[in-house]
Design a protein around this motif. Sequence first.
Motif, PDB file in Angstrom:
ATOM      1  N   ARG A  17      32.297  42.152  51.057  1.00  0.00           N
ATOM      2  CA  ARG A  17      31.855  40.851  51.556  1.00  0.00           C
ATOM      3  C   ARG A  17      32.008  39.780  50.480  1.00  0.00           C
ATOM      4  NH1 ARG A  17      26.124  40.785  54.268  1.00  0.00           N
ATOM      5  NH2 ARG A  17      26.816  38.618  54.508  1.00  0.00           N
ATOM      6  N   LEU A  18      31.629  40.113  49.249  1.00  0.00           N
ATOM      7  CA  LEU A  18      31.748  39.167  48.144  1.00  0.00           C
ATOM      8  C   LEU A  18      33.207  38.837  47.875  1.00  0.00           C
ATOM      9  CD1 LEU A  18      30.431  37.585  45.826  1.00  0.00           C
ATOM     10  CD2 LEU A  18      30.570  39.662  44.426  1.00  0.00           C
ATOM     11  N   TYR A  19      34.050  39.864  47.949  1.00  0.00           N
ATOM     12  CA  TYR A  19      35.479  39.651  47.711  1.00  0.00           C
ATOM     13  C   TYR A  19      36.082  38.740  48.779  1.00  0.00           C
ATOM     14  CZ  TYR A  19      40.411  40.675  46.955  1.00  0.00           C
ATOM     15  OH  TYR A  19      41.763  40.566  46.725  1.00  0.00           O
ATOM     16  N   GLY A  20      35.648  38.918  50.023  1.00  0.00           N
ATOM     17  CA  GLY A  20      36.138  38.066  51.097  1.00  0.00           C
ATOM     18  C   GLY A  20      35.750  36.616  50.895  1.00  0.00           C
ATOM     19  N   ARG A  21      34.542  36.374  50.345  1.00  0.00           N
ATOM     20  CA  ARG A  21      34.077  35.012  50.092  1.00  0.00           C
ATOM     21  C   ARG A  21      34.689  34.435  48.815  1.00  0.00           C
ATOM     22  NH1 ARG A  21      29.450  33.435  52.685  1.00  0.00           N
ATOM     23  NH2 ARG A  21      30.121  31.391  51.884  1.00  0.00           N
ATOM     24  N   TYR A  22      35.232  35.305  47.985  1.00  0.00           N
ATOM     25  CA  TYR A  22      35.775  34.891  46.684  1.00  0.00           C
ATOM     26  C   TYR A  22      36.873  33.846  46.834  1.00  0.00           C
ATOM     27  CZ  TYR A  22      37.937  35.523  42.043  1.00  0.00           C
ATOM     28  OH  TYR A  22      38.461  35.337  40.781  1.00  0.00           O
ATOM     29  N   TRP A  23      37.609  33.911  47.958  1.00  0.00           N
ATOM     30  CA  TRP A  23      38.764  33.038  48.153  1.00  0.00           C
ATOM     31  C   TRP A  23      38.428  31.791  48.959  1.00  0.00           C
ATOM     32  CZ3 TRP A  23      42.460  34.898  45.133  1.00  0.00           C
ATOM     33  CH2 TRP A  23      42.436  36.266  44.838  1.00  0.00           C
ATOM     34  N   ASP A  24      37.152  31.565  49.231  1.00  0.00           N
ATOM     35  CA  ASP A  24      36.763  30.439  50.071  1.00  0.00           C
ATOM     36  C   ASP A  24      36.836  29.092  49.355  1.00  0.00           C
ATOM     37  OD1 ASP A  24      36.342  32.109  52.163  1.00  0.00           O
ATOM     38  OD2 ASP A  24      34.161  32.078  52.093  1.00  0.00           O
ATOM     39  N   ASP A  25      37.081  29.104  48.035  1.00  0.00           N
ATOM     40  CA  ASP A  25      37.103  27.824  47.307  1.00  0.00           C
ATOM     41  C   ASP A  25      38.368  27.017  47.585  1.00  0.00           C
ATOM     42  OD1 ASP A  25      39.165  28.876  45.437  1.00  0.00           O
ATOM     43  OD2 ASP A  25      37.503  30.075  44.674  1.00  0.00           O
ATOM     44  N   GLY A  26      39.413  27.642  48.139  1.00  0.00           N
ATOM     45  CA  GLY A  26      40.621  26.914  48.501  1.00  0.00           C
ATOM     46  C   GLY A  26      41.607  26.695  47.368  1.00  0.00           C
ATOM     47  N   PRO A  71      32.615  27.317  37.274  1.00  0.00           N
ATOM     48  CA  PRO A  71      31.398  26.606  36.845  1.00  0.00           C
ATOM     49  C   PRO A  71      30.357  26.485  37.956  1.00  0.00           C
ATOM     50  CG  PRO A  71      33.359  25.445  36.093  1.00  0.00           C
ATOM     51  CD  PRO A  71      33.822  26.517  37.037  1.00  0.00           C
ATOM     52  N   ARG A  72      30.777  26.585  39.208  1.00  0.00           N
ATOM     53  CA  ARG A  72      29.863  26.442  40.345  1.00  0.00           C
ATOM     54  C   ARG A  72      29.456  27.792  40.936  1.00  0.00           C
ATOM     55  NH1 ARG A  72      33.437  22.149  40.468  1.00  0.00           N
ATOM     56  NH2 ARG A  72      32.452  20.082  40.734  1.00  0.00           N
ATOM     57  N   ALA A  73      30.417  28.738  40.990  1.00  0.00           N
ATOM     58  CA  ALA A  73      30.138  30.026  41.627  1.00  0.00           C
ATOM     59  C   ALA A  73      29.929  31.152  40.627  1.00  0.00           C
ATOM     60  CB  ALA A  73      31.288  30.392  42.579  1.00  0.00           C
ATOM     61  N   GLY A  74      30.286  30.916  39.373  1.00  0.00           N
ATOM     62  CA  GLY A  74      30.148  31.954  38.370  1.00  0.00           C
ATOM     63  C   GLY A  74      31.363  32.852  38.310  1.00  0.00           C
TER      64      GLY A  74
END
Length: 203
Positions: A17-26, A71-74
């Motif tokens: 789940r974390l990996y899937g969200r990892y690419w949400d920054d665009g 800097p925002r997501a770590g």
Amino acid sequence: PSRGKTTMSENEHMETRLYGRYWDDGVLDLVSGAALVLVGVLWFFDMAFLIGLMTIWPVFWFPLRRAIAEPRAGYVEFSHQRKRRNLKGIIAGYIVFTAMALLAVGGGAHLYKTQGGDFVASFINGVPGVLASILALFAAWITMARRFYAYTATLVISGLVTGLAQWESEVPFLCAGVVVLAMGAMHLHHFIRDADAFEQAQQ
């Protein structure tokens, strides 16, 4: 033992789940879209011989993500299994792309000899865009981001239309590049907005 397996399964599910969200920054979308547009521009100015330099384009993703997203997501460190899977996906993508490109060149040369130049000219301009969709497809598989399947479809459709309409070869790259850039900008805007809102809520 069963408790250990359950914990491991939960950890794997959480990492997925974390990996899937990892690419949400665009950021990857922006880098990919810029690369597609640049390929189209090079093609337009008859500088297609420089397109090979695009193989090093992904290196720009690392500093951009460090400057914008981390800097925002770590910083996130994924498991070795995940890293191996990604490495295998990248290698497989380049191998399949290279094989298909060589097949397209060989097949085009054969058709040119057997069917004539007019037949090859009726579709050849759309081939590069369709070939590029292979890389987009592997990117979708590696990142698990479903929007990359839409990018793949955009390249395939625009490539086929370009071939049938006998437009110039840069058209699929410019069309898909604009789409990918727009999606990347939208995701980055949402990412920065949500991250800043979360940071303000913690203060």
